[in-house]
Design a protein around this motif. Structure first.
Motif, PDB file in Angstrom:
ATOM      1  N   PRO A 130       0.852  -1.203   0.000  1.00  0.00           N
ATOM      2  CA  PRO A 130       0.000   0.000   0.000  1.00  0.00           C
ATOM      3  C   PRO A 130       0.885   1.250   0.000  1.00  0.00           C
ATOM      4  N   ASP A 131       0.292   2.415  -0.326  1.00  0.00           N
ATOM      5  CA  ASP A 131       1.048   3.672  -0.273  1.00  0.00           C
ATOM      6  C   ASP A 131       1.326   4.048   1.174  1.00  0.00           C
ATOM      7  N   TYR A 132       2.479   4.677   1.382  1.00  0.00           N
ATOM      8  CA  TYR A 132       2.770   5.249   2.701  1.00  0.00           C
ATOM      9  C   TYR A 132       2.568   6.754   2.602  1.00  0.00           C
ATOM     10  N   ARG A 133       1.657   7.300   3.398  1.00  0.00           N
ATOM     11  CA  ARG A 133       1.427   8.753   3.369  1.00  0.00           C
ATOM     12  C   ARG A 133       2.175   9.415   4.512  1.00  0.00           C
ATOM     13  N   PRO A 134       3.143  10.295   4.186  1.00  0.00           N
ATOM     14  CA  PRO A 134       3.864  10.985   5.275  1.00  0.00           C
ATOM     15  C   PRO A 134       2.911  11.867   6.081  1.00  0.00           C
ATOM     16  N   HIS A 135       3.308  12.175   7.312  1.00  0.00           N
ATOM     17  CA  HIS A 135       2.471  13.035   8.162  1.00  0.00           C
ATOM     18  C   HIS A 135       2.703  14.497   7.809  1.00  0.00           C
ATOM     19  N   THR A 136       1.771  15.356   8.240  1.00  0.00           N
ATOM     20  CA  THR A 136       2.035  16.794   8.150  1.00  0.00           C
ATOM     21  C   THR A 136       2.328  17.299   9.562  1.00  0.00           C
ATOM     22  N   ALA A 137       3.095  18.377   9.642  1.00  0.00           N
ATOM     23  CA  ALA A 137       3.568  18.832  10.960  1.00  0.00           C
ATOM     24  C   ALA A 137       2.443  19.435  11.798  1.00  0.00           C
ATOM     25  N   ASP A 138       1.532  20.179  11.150  1.00  0.00           N
ATOM     26  CA  ASP A 138       0.523  20.921  11.921  1.00  0.00           C
ATOM     27  C   ASP A 138      -0.887  20.467  11.557  1.00  0.00           C
ATOM     28  N   GLY A 139      -1.797  20.690  12.490  1.00  0.00           N
ATOM     29  CA  GLY A 139      -3.207  20.374  12.238  1.00  0.00           C
ATOM     30  C   GLY A 139      -3.480  18.887  12.391  1.00  0.00           C
ATOM     31  N   TRP A 140      -4.750  18.549  12.399  1.00  0.00           N
ATOM     32  CA  TRP A 140      -5.121  17.159  12.629  1.00  0.00           C
ATOM     33  C   TRP A 140      -5.982  16.572  11.517  1.00  0.00           C
ATOM     34  N   LYS A 141      -6.321  17.425  10.523  1.00  0.00           N
ATOM     35  CA  LYS A 141      -7.306  16.968   9.537  1.00  0.00           C
ATOM     36  C   LYS A 141      -6.652  16.204   8.389  1.00  0.00           C
ATOM     37  N   ASP A 142      -7.452  15.396   7.721  1.00  0.00           N
ATOM     38  CA  ASP A 142      -7.045  14.705   6.488  1.00  0.00           C
ATOM     39  C   ASP A 142      -5.788  13.866   6.670  1.00  0.00           C
ATOM     40  N   GLN A 143      -5.684  13.211   7.775  1.00  0.00           N
ATOM     41  CA  GLN A 143      -4.536  12.341   8.018  1.00  0.00           C
ATOM     42  C   GLN A 143      -5.000  10.884   8.040  1.00  0.00           C
ATOM     43  N   PRO A 144      -4.081   9.933   7.746  1.00  0.00           N
ATOM     44  CA  PRO A 144      -4.500   8.534   7.730  1.00  0.00           C
ATOM     45  C   PRO A 144      -4.920   8.040   9.115  1.00  0.00           C
ATOM     46  N   GLU A 145      -5.727   7.009   9.127  1.00  0.00           N
ATOM     47  CA  GLU A 145      -6.095   6.277  10.358  1.00  0.00           C
ATOM     48  C   GLU A 145      -5.119   5.107  10.500  1.00  0.00           C
ATOM     49  N   GLY A 146      -5.302   4.318  11.533  1.00  0.00           N
ATOM     50  CA  GLY A 146      -4.588   3.046  11.656  1.00  0.00           C
ATOM     51  C   GLY A 146      -3.100   3.208  11.848  1.00  0.00           C
ATOM     52  N   ALA A 147      -2.331   2.330  11.185  1.00  0.00           N
ATOM     53  CA  ALA A 147      -0.885   2.332  11.400  1.00  0.00           C
ATOM     54  C   ALA A 147      -0.154   1.831  10.161  1.00  0.00           C
ATOM     55  N   ASP A 148       1.084   2.307  10.015  1.00  0.00           N
ATOM     56  CA  ASP A 148       1.962   1.825   8.954  1.00  0.00           C
ATOM     57  C   ASP A 148       3.134   1.093   9.595  1.00  0.00           C
ATOM     58  N   LEU A 149       3.291  -0.173   9.238  1.00  0.00           N
ATOM     59  CA  LEU A 149       4.451  -0.929   9.729  1.00  0.00           C
ATOM     60  C   LEU A 149       5.495  -0.910   8.621  1.00  0.00           C
ATOM     61  N   ILE A 150       6.607  -0.225   8.899  1.00  0.00           N
ATOM     62  CA  ILE A 150       7.644  -0.046   7.865  1.00  0.00           C
ATOM     63  C   ILE A 150       8.775  -1.039   8.120  1.00  0.00           C
ATOM     64  N   LEU A 151       8.902  -1.995   7.188  1.00  0.00           N
ATOM     65  CA  LEU A 151       9.937  -3.029   7.311  1.00  0.00           C
ATOM     66  C   LEU A 151      10.969  -2.869   6.202  1.00  0.00           C
ATOM     67  N   GLU A 152      10.835  -1.782   5.435  1.00  0.00           N
ATOM     68  CA  GLU A 152      11.681  -1.580   4.257  1.00  0.00           C
ATOM     69  C   GLU A 152      12.667  -0.452   4.529  1.00  0.00           C
ATOM     70  N   ASP A 153      13.980  -0.775   4.437  1.00  0.00           N
ATOM     71  CA  ASP A 153      15.027   0.212   4.740  1.00  0.00           C
ATOM     72  C   ASP A 153      14.884   1.502   3.950  1.00  0.00           C
ATOM     73  N   MET A 154      14.638   1.324   2.624  1.00  0.00           N
ATOM     74  CA  MET A 154      14.632   2.497   1.764  1.00  0.00           C
ATOM     75  C   MET A 154      13.519   3.474   2.168  1.00  0.00           C
ATOM     76  N   LEU A 155      12.339   2.938   2.422  1.00  0.00           N
ATOM     77  CA  LEU A 155      11.210   3.788   2.818  1.00  0.00           C
ATOM     78  C   LEU A 155      11.498   4.475   4.157  1.00  0.00           C
TER      79      LEU A 155
END
Ligand SMILES: Cc1cc2nc3c(=O)[nH]c(=O)nc-3n(C[C@H](O)[C@H](O)[C@H](O)COP(=O)(O)OP(=O)(O)OC[C@H]3O[C@@H](n4cnc5c(N)ncnc54)[C@H](O)[C@@H]3O)c2cc1C
Length: 456
Positions: A130-155
């Motif tokens: 699946p796509d990994y969506r980076p976070h934004t620094a400010d505000g709380w809206k339009d952000q992903p739910e759940g969790a991303d488990l990153i097992l890939e060095d490059m990402l």
């Protein structure tokens, strides 16, 4: 002097203030009195690291449902106040160098998803990921739910180039972030006051009962003694929750741990300002020179620092230039005494505990910055779940044992406590936060095998 009140609340920390807000603003109670011997929000509620998360993979879904509800309420208030309390949604980033822990992340992530924390997306470097969506620094809206488990060095390196190179996996939990606890408290307090809540300076000395039910509260204060005739009393006394319950001859099953935090100016600029809430999630044996190790081992107070310390050192940036660091390596039940005892070495230990996840911090280990260290007590139940419920004396209630999550949870626990007080419909998770849970032998047996919900 004697007055009457519909409800008297003891404690103007975040628990008491959130409850006063619920009773006056949501339930329209006209005569709510909030009593505190200190200025509002000054004992524990302003010492927090101010973070929130819906990530509570537990033996059941009660904590996740409670926290989801609380975050819903926080988001509503953020919207209504123009985000006065600076709620962000950067997430928590749990990091490990241990492949076995990475497997735990997968297991916990699937469990949390099934319990309502949102889907788990696993990133292994495959085309089908699946796509990994980076976070934004400010505000709380339009952000992903759940969790991303990153097992890939490059990402991992792309998304978080400043992290240590031996990190094997990172779990980015997304309905999480932080806010200004003081501003949140003040927003709730101002709204409560505008709805008629009265704040009274004083110490609750006695809770009177007549025919087995609450009939009055006596306080002592700078302007003398006062009493309130009331049929309802709420114990929201934070670290003094058990002490205040004893005024009603009720023993609460709670204890306190000392938790500290240190902050300093990041004058070398090694902490990225858009960092998520960062956690080193492996136990750590600190690197000391042989001389340092010998010196530490000599004293009872510092000997444990030469041993392997528990997982859970964590940090976040604060404001424009500061950084907050915490590591509960020193916990255990203690008496609630003030002022707190703060070990001299706390900042150095936190720094050393976090260098593996954020190597830039090494620069401060040799030349320690001038820190400000404070903290307070996590007052908690054995399974680390709060109390928002009636007490065995009619007309008395508890709102507390909010441990290390009072800022994030108190919107929902206040709503629950207010429903008990007013007779409104209770949410289905109510029994999980009721004192009567300890009367159920099956529950007690289950708790034995749980461990605690949540480690920070
Ligand atoms: C280091 C640290 C980090 C934390 N980090 C987080 C975090 O990231 N996120 C989060 O959600 N939570 C966090 N917490 C936890 C959070 O701060 C607490 O759960 C919360 O502040 C508890 O609020 P409270 O209102 O129950 O207690 P308090 O804020 O302590 O308020 C209790 C009040 O009761 C008053 N009182 C007591 N007895 C009497 C009496 N007899 N008469 C009159 N008044 C009385 C006291 O004066 C006090 O003002 C952290 C806590 C600490 C210590």
């Amino acid at each position: 002097m004697s007055s009457t009140a519909e409800v008297v609340i003891c404690g103007a920390g975040i628990a008491g203030i959130s409850l006063a807000h619920q009773l006056a603003r949501v339930h329209g109670m006209r005569r709510v009195v909030l009593i505190d011997e200190r200025p509002p929000l000054t004992l524990t509620s302003d010492k927090s690291s101010e973070a929130y998360r819906n990530w509570w993979p537990g033996p059941d879904d009660s904590m996740i449902r409670l926290m989801n509800r609380s975050i819903d309420l926080l988001e509503e208030l953020a919207e209504a106040s123009g985000n006065r309390f600076l709620m962000n949604r950067r997430g928590y980033l749990w990091c490990t160098a241990d492949p076995v822990r990475a497997e735990d992340y997968r297991e916990h992530g699937l469990k949390a998803a099934a319990e309502g924390a949102g889907e788990l997306r696993i990133h292994t470097g495959r085309m089908s990921d699946p796509d990994y969506r980076p976070h934004t620094a400010d505000g709380w809206k339009d952000q992903p739910e759940g969790a991303d488990l990153i097992l890939e060095d490059m990402l991992l390196q792309q998304a978080f180039p400043y992290l240590g190179r031996d990190i094997f996996a990172a779990l980015h939990t997304r309905r999480c972030g932080w806010l200004s606890g003081q501003q949140l408290g003040m927003e709730l307090l101002e709204r409560a006051r505008a709805a008629g809540v009265e704040i009274v300076e004083g110490r609750v000395e006695a809770v009177e009962t007549t025919g087995g039910r609450v009939s009055g509260v006596r306080i002592s204060g700078r302007s003398g003694n006062r009493s309130f005739a009331t049929g309802r009393f709420v114990d929201a006394a934070g670290p003094m929750l058990a002490e205040v319950a004893r005024l009603l001859d009720v023993e609460l099953p709670v204890f306190s741990e000392l938790h500290l935090k240190t902050s300093f100016e990041d004058h070398l600029g090694v902490v990225p300002r858009d960092l998520p809430f960062l956690i080193w999630d492996d136990p750590r044996r600190l690197d000391w020179t042989p001389e340092e190790r010998e010196a530490l081992a000599e004293s009872e107070a510092t000997r444990r620092l030469t041993k392997t310390l528990p997982a859970g050192a964590h940090m976040r940036p604060e404001g424009r230039r500061h950084v907050l660091l915490l590591w509960p390596y020193h916990t255990g039940a203690v008496a609630e005494t003030f002022p707190l005892e703060i070990p001299d070495e706390y900042t150095e230990i936190c720094l050393r505990g976090l260098t593996r996840v954020l190597p830039g911090l090494e620069a401060y280990v040799e030349r320690l910055p001038k820190p400000f260290v404070d903290g307070g007590y996590y007052t908690k139940t054995r399974e680390n779940r709060p109390l928002a419920c009636p007490l065995p004396v009619e007309g008395a209630f508890a709102h507390g044992a909010l441990s290390g999550y009072g800022l994030m949870a108190s919107s929902a626990t206040a709503e629950l406590c207010a429903a008990h007080i007013t007779g409104a419909t209770l949410p289905t998770y109510a029994p999980a936060f009721d004192l009567t849970r300890y009367e159920d032998p099956a529950y007690l047996a289950r708790v034995e095998s749980w461990g605690e919900d949540g480690q920070l």
